[in-house]
Design a protein around this motif. Structure first.
Motif, PDB file in Angstrom:
ATOM      1  N   PRO A 176      41.570 101.632  46.866  1.00  0.00           N
ATOM      2  CA  PRO A 176      41.273 102.678  47.855  1.00  0.00           C
ATOM      3  C   PRO A 176      40.080 102.326  48.728  1.00  0.00           C
ATOM      4  N   ILE A 177      39.861 103.150  49.732  1.00  0.00           N
ATOM      5  CA  ILE A 177      38.670 103.010  50.565  1.00  0.00           C
ATOM      6  C   ILE A 177      37.445 103.277  49.691  1.00  0.00           C
ATOM      7  N   SER A 178      36.429 102.453  49.841  1.00  0.00           N
ATOM      8  CA  SER A 178      35.218 102.592  49.037  1.00  0.00           C
ATOM      9  C   SER A 178      34.617 103.973  49.217  1.00  0.00           C
ATOM     10  N   GLY A 179      34.313 104.634  48.079  1.00  0.00           N
ATOM     11  CA  GLY A 179      33.727 105.966  48.147  1.00  0.00           C
ATOM     12  C   GLY A 179      34.731 107.095  48.087  1.00  0.00           C
ATOM     13  N   HIS A 180      36.009 106.782  48.225  1.00  0.00           N
ATOM     14  CA  HIS A 180      37.040 107.815  48.144  1.00  0.00           C
ATOM     15  C   HIS A 180      37.334 108.106  46.679  1.00  0.00           C
ATOM     16  N   THR A 181      37.158 109.367  46.314  1.00  0.00           N
ATOM     17  CA  THR A 181      37.326 109.732  44.911  1.00  0.00           C
ATOM     18  C   THR A 181      38.763 110.090  44.562  1.00  0.00           C
ATOM     19  N   ALA A 182      39.539 110.477  45.549  1.00  0.00           N
ATOM     20  CA  ALA A 182      40.918 110.891  45.288  1.00  0.00           C
ATOM     21  C   ALA A 182      41.876 109.771  45.679  1.00  0.00           C
ATOM     22  N   LEU A 183      42.899 109.584  44.859  1.00  0.00           N
ATOM     23  CA  LEU A 183      43.896 108.533  45.106  1.00  0.00           C
ATOM     24  C   LEU A 183      45.271 109.095  44.785  1.00  0.00           C
ATOM     25  N   TYR A 184      46.210 108.780  45.640  1.00  0.00           N
ATOM     26  CA  TYR A 184      47.559 109.346  45.553  1.00  0.00           C
ATOM     27  C   TYR A 184      48.596 108.216  45.609  1.00  0.00           C
ATOM     28  N   TRP A 185      49.672 108.412  44.883  1.00  0.00           N
ATOM     29  CA  TRP A 185      50.835 107.523  44.994  1.00  0.00           C
ATOM     30  C   TRP A 185      52.029 108.343  45.478  1.00  0.00           C
ATOM     31  N   TYR A 186      52.761 107.754  46.439  1.00  0.00           N
ATOM     32  CA  TYR A 186      53.977 108.354  46.958  1.00  0.00           C
ATOM     33  C   TYR A 186      55.088 107.318  46.927  1.00  0.00           C
ATOM     34  N   ARG A 187      56.298 107.812  46.950  1.00  0.00           N
ATOM     35  CA  ARG A 187      57.469 106.946  47.086  1.00  0.00           C
ATOM     36  C   ARG A 187      58.220 107.388  48.344  1.00  0.00           C
ATOM     37  N   GLN A 188      58.709 106.421  49.076  1.00  0.00           N
ATOM     38  CA  GLN A 188      59.495 106.731  50.271  1.00  0.00           C
ATOM     39  C   GLN A 188      60.747 105.863  50.267  1.00  0.00           C
ATOM     40  N   ARG A 189      61.872 106.487  50.020  1.00  0.00           N
ATOM     41  CA  ARG A 189      63.137 105.776  50.078  1.00  0.00           C
ATOM     42  C   ARG A 189      63.533 105.615  51.536  1.00  0.00           C
ATOM     43  N   LEU A 190      64.398 104.685  51.797  1.00  0.00           N
ATOM     44  CA  LEU A 190      64.796 104.359  53.162  1.00  0.00           C
ATOM     45  C   LEU A 190      65.299 105.596  53.886  1.00  0.00           C
ATOM     46  N   GLY A 191      64.658 105.896  55.011  1.00  0.00           N
ATOM     47  CA  GLY A 191      65.085 107.011  55.836  1.00  0.00           C
ATOM     48  C   GLY A 191      64.738 108.383  55.299  1.00  0.00           C
ATOM     49  N   THR A 222      63.004  98.722  35.382  1.00  0.00           N
ATOM     50  CA  THR A 222      63.368  99.150  36.733  1.00  0.00           C
ATOM     51  C   THR A 222      64.876  99.324  36.895  1.00  0.00           C
ATOM     52  N   GLN A 223      65.214 100.306  37.719  1.00  0.00           N
ATOM     53  CA  GLN A 223      66.603 100.605  38.073  1.00  0.00           C
ATOM     54  C   GLN A 223      66.765 100.417  39.580  1.00  0.00           C
ATOM     55  N   GLN A 224      68.003 100.289  40.027  1.00  0.00           N
ATOM     56  CA  GLN A 224      68.243 100.091  41.454  1.00  0.00           C
ATOM     57  C   GLN A 224      67.750 101.277  42.270  1.00  0.00           C
ATOM     58  N   GLU A 225      67.801 102.477  41.709  1.00  0.00           N
ATOM     59  CA  GLU A 225      67.334 103.653  42.460  1.00  0.00           C
ATOM     60  C   GLU A 225      65.820 103.686  42.617  1.00  0.00           C
ATOM     61  N   ASP A 226      65.119 102.769  41.949  1.00  0.00           N
ATOM     62  CA  ASP A 226      63.665 102.680  42.131  1.00  0.00           C
ATOM     63  C   ASP A 226      63.317 101.926  43.418  1.00  0.00           C
ATOM     64  N   SER A 227      64.293 101.308  44.046  1.00  0.00           N
ATOM     65  CA  SER A 227      64.050 100.574  45.286  1.00  0.00           C
ATOM     66  C   SER A 227      63.532 101.528  46.352  1.00  0.00           C
ATOM     67  N   ALA A 228      62.381 101.230  46.892  1.00  0.00           N
ATOM     68  CA  ALA A 228      61.718 102.115  47.860  1.00  0.00           C
ATOM     69  C   ALA A 228      60.429 101.439  48.300  1.00  0.00           C
ATOM     70  N   VAL A 229      59.754 102.083  49.245  1.00  0.00           N
ATOM     71  CA  VAL A 229      58.377 101.699  49.568  1.00  0.00           C
ATOM     72  C   VAL A 229      57.453 102.618  48.790  1.00  0.00           C
ATOM     73  N   TYR A 230      56.511 102.021  48.095  1.00  0.00           N
ATOM     74  CA  TYR A 230      55.533 102.781  47.325  1.00  0.00           C
ATOM     75  C   TYR A 230      54.219 102.764  48.103  1.00  0.00           C
ATOM     76  N   LEU A 231      53.783 103.965  48.463  1.00  0.00           N
ATOM     77  CA  LEU A 231      52.603 104.119  49.300  1.00  0.00           C
ATOM     78  C   LEU A 231      51.452 104.690  48.486  1.00  0.00           C
TER      79      LEU A 231
END
Lengths: 113, 112
Positions: free
Chosen positions: A25-40, A82-91
């Protein structure tokens, strides 16, 4: 660095293998989040860390998904078997505790064959 | 009812026109509202945030918030082809100040 960094940028794996994705994360940022974004699709919340508090894991889709964060620094998202449905962009995103503007990293594109 | 709703589009506008993007939210306790822009294949980029009722202007962008009606909008003046992207609305929900709920986004197409 000035922004959120993620590695690897791309990951191709075979079904059934475990993968680890990293977020710095950015230095000093205390909060961190993970998201998943499937195609479209939109952003799917996975997990949220705030300082030393217990993480909000309410978005993790199954027990194959887990994440850790050491203090207020690097986080790793692990996907087991891992499964095929895990394919995505992880942000990954981070924010400063006084504000809630989230700043995103470039993402990791995961492809499960 | 989804917590944050956006029309998926695409919203098509000619170059130079005003693009108006809308977002409604369900949690009356929401305090902070964000607009992100996401180009195809890229990660979301924060472009505007607004906390108070009314308008907030930044260059060609204006965010408008109406808490009584529970909507937030983004106006893009003098739209350019480079503004073509998906615009995500995000709102802090009932789970706390920092956790944001994202809409699914509106795709904007600006034609030359």
């Amino acid at each position: 660095g000035a922004g959120v960094s993620q590695s690897p940028s791309n990951k191709v794996t075979e079904k059934g293998k475990d993968v680890e994705l990293r977020c710095d994360p950015i230095s000093g940022h205390t909060a961190l989040y993970w998201y998943r974004q499937r195609l479209g699709q939109g952003l799917e919340f996975l997990i949220y860390f705030q300082g030393n508090s217990a993480p909000d894991k309410s978005g993790l889709p199954s027990d194959r998904f887990s994440a850790e964060r050491t203090g207020e620094s690097v986080s790793t998202l692990t996907i087991q078997r891992t499964q095929q449905e895990d394919s995505a962009v992880y942000l990954c995103a981070s924010s400063f505790f006084r504000y809630n503007e989230q700043f995103f990293g470039p993402g990791t594109r995961l492809t499960v064959l | 009812q989804k917590e944050v709703e956006q029309n998926s589009g695409p919203l098509s506008v000619p170059e130079g026109a005003i693009a108006s993007l809308n977002c409604t939210y369900s949690d009356r306790g929401s305090q902070s509202f964000f607009w992100y822009r996401q180009y195809s294949g890229k990660s979301p980029e924060l472009i505007m945030f607004i906390y108070s009722n009314g308008d907030k202007e930044d260059g060609r962008f204006t965010a408008q918030l109406n808490k009584a009606s529970q909507y937030v909008s983004l106006l893009i003046r003098d739209s350019q082809p480079s503004d073509s992207a998906t615009y995500l609305c995000a709102v802090n929900g009932d789970t706390g100040f920092q956790k944001l709920v994202f809409g699914t986004g509106t795709r904007l197409l600006v034609s030359p």
